[in-house]
Scaffold this active site. Structure first.
Site, PDB file in Angstrom:
ATOM      1  N   CYS A 103       7.307 -13.891 -12.532  1.00  0.00           N
ATOM      2  CA  CYS A 103       8.469 -14.114 -13.391  1.00  0.00           C
ATOM      3  C   CYS A 103       8.285 -13.254 -14.631  1.00  0.00           C
ATOM      4  O   CYS A 103       7.349 -13.473 -15.408  1.00  0.00           O
ATOM      5  CB  CYS A 103       8.588 -15.593 -13.761  1.00  0.00           C
ATOM      6  SG  CYS A 103       9.981 -15.942 -14.869  1.00  0.00           S
ATOM      7  N   CYS A 157      16.785 -12.942 -16.270  1.00  0.00           N
ATOM      8  CA  CYS A 157      15.726 -12.819 -15.262  1.00  0.00           C
ATOM      9  C   CYS A 157      15.020 -11.503 -15.543  1.00  0.00           C
ATOM     10  O   CYS A 157      15.639 -10.437 -15.448  1.00  0.00           O
ATOM     11  CB  CYS A 157      16.299 -12.838 -13.851  1.00  0.00           C
ATOM     12  SG  CYS A 157      15.063 -12.548 -12.547  1.00  0.00           S
TER      13      CYS A 157
END
Length: 291
Positions: free
Chosen positions: A87, A230
């Site tokens: 991530c 993101c």
């Protein structure tokens, strides 16, 4: 019932619940992780991050084989409790969490190696907050058709691997981007074997200004739904746009997401082209939670 001391943090609105478990003694089930991430009945977040030493986690063995400096492992799970490889926003917030809790030191010229399920990632401080080297990227996953609610026809996507799987879709206008209903999971044809994050991108006009490419993006994250940002998705979106733009496209990009702005840079390394992500990382509050 055990209590968990946690910290809430975010990177451009992509938010996480973080907790320290250096010795790897707190093993939460997917149901418990999803309950923590629940925005109505839990703390709320796009994911949950456990700070654990690589030596105390089975997945950490491969990390230490790759780089024995990667003392800390980012044990990341999506909002539904499923594990994820990497991530990009989360690892910057994780770095700040480690620093603020006195678990590591990172000066202005230093590098912090962090273990993930996608391999070791190097983090440095920069003017916007933190920069992470996401490593080598690759075209993967082909060019599936992507269907999204409120987009009238299926669009071709481009599969890109940045430590985790992405499919990037180009749209023509801001209005089209705004109309997509990403509360519904986009449908890929053919399906991605392990699922994928799906990014929808609109180029700025002009695409390049002062040598920097500019795009706007929204994303549906695998296991979390639509998020305000993101990090790996921003990198994938910039890579896809550069690929479509062809020769002469820049290696530096500014990606506007609903939660803010991220920077993406590509450069040649000995083992192939790398891509890095930069942006802010904020810790907003702490608390105690009964599990």
């Amino acid at each position: 019932m055990p209590e968990l001391h946690f910290t809430k943090g975010h990177g451009t609105g992509n938010d996480f619940v973080l907790f320290a478990d250096p010795d790897g003694e707190v093993n939460l089930s997917p149901v418990q992780l999803a309950a923590i991430a629940d925005r109505h009945f839990g703390v709320g977040g796009d994911g949950v991050i456990r700070a654990v030493r690589s030596a105390n986690l089975e997945a950490g063995a491969a990390v230490l084989d790759e780089d024995d400096a990667a003392e800390w492992f980012m044990d990341y799970h999506n909002a539904d409790g499923s594990p994820a490889e990497m991530c990009g926003n989360g690892i910057r917030v994780y770095a700040r969490f480690l620093i603020e809790n006195g678990l590591v030191e990172l000066d202005g010229g230093g590098t912090l190696a962090i273990g993930t399920r996608g391999g070791v990632r190097d983090v440095q401080r920069n003017a916007s907050g933190f920069q992470v080297d996401l490593g080598r990227w690759s075209l993967s996953g082909g060019e599936p058709l992507v269907r999204a609610k409120n987009l009238q026809v299926a669009r071709p996507g481009l599969g890109i691997e940045v430590g985790n799987p992405h499919v990037v879709v180009a749209l023509s206008t801001d209005e089209e981007l705004d109309s997509a209903d990403l509360t519904f999971i986009p449908v890929l044809e053919p399906e991605a074997p392990n699922g994928a994050n799906v990014e929808f991108v609109v180029p700025a006009d002009p695409l390049v200004k002062d040598g920097i490419g500019r795009i706007r993006m929204r994303v549906h994250e695998r296991g979390s739904g639509e998020t305000l940002s993101c990090g790996t998705g921003a990198a994938a979106a910039a890579l896809a746009t550069r690929y479509w733009a062809g020769d002469g496209a820049p290696n530096q990009w500014r990606v506007e997401v609903p939660g803010g702005t991220l920077g993406v840079r590509m450069w040649a390394a000995e083992d192939g082209e790398h891509v890095s992500l930069s942006g802010p990382a904020d810790l907003v509050f702490e608390g105690d939670l009964t599990i």
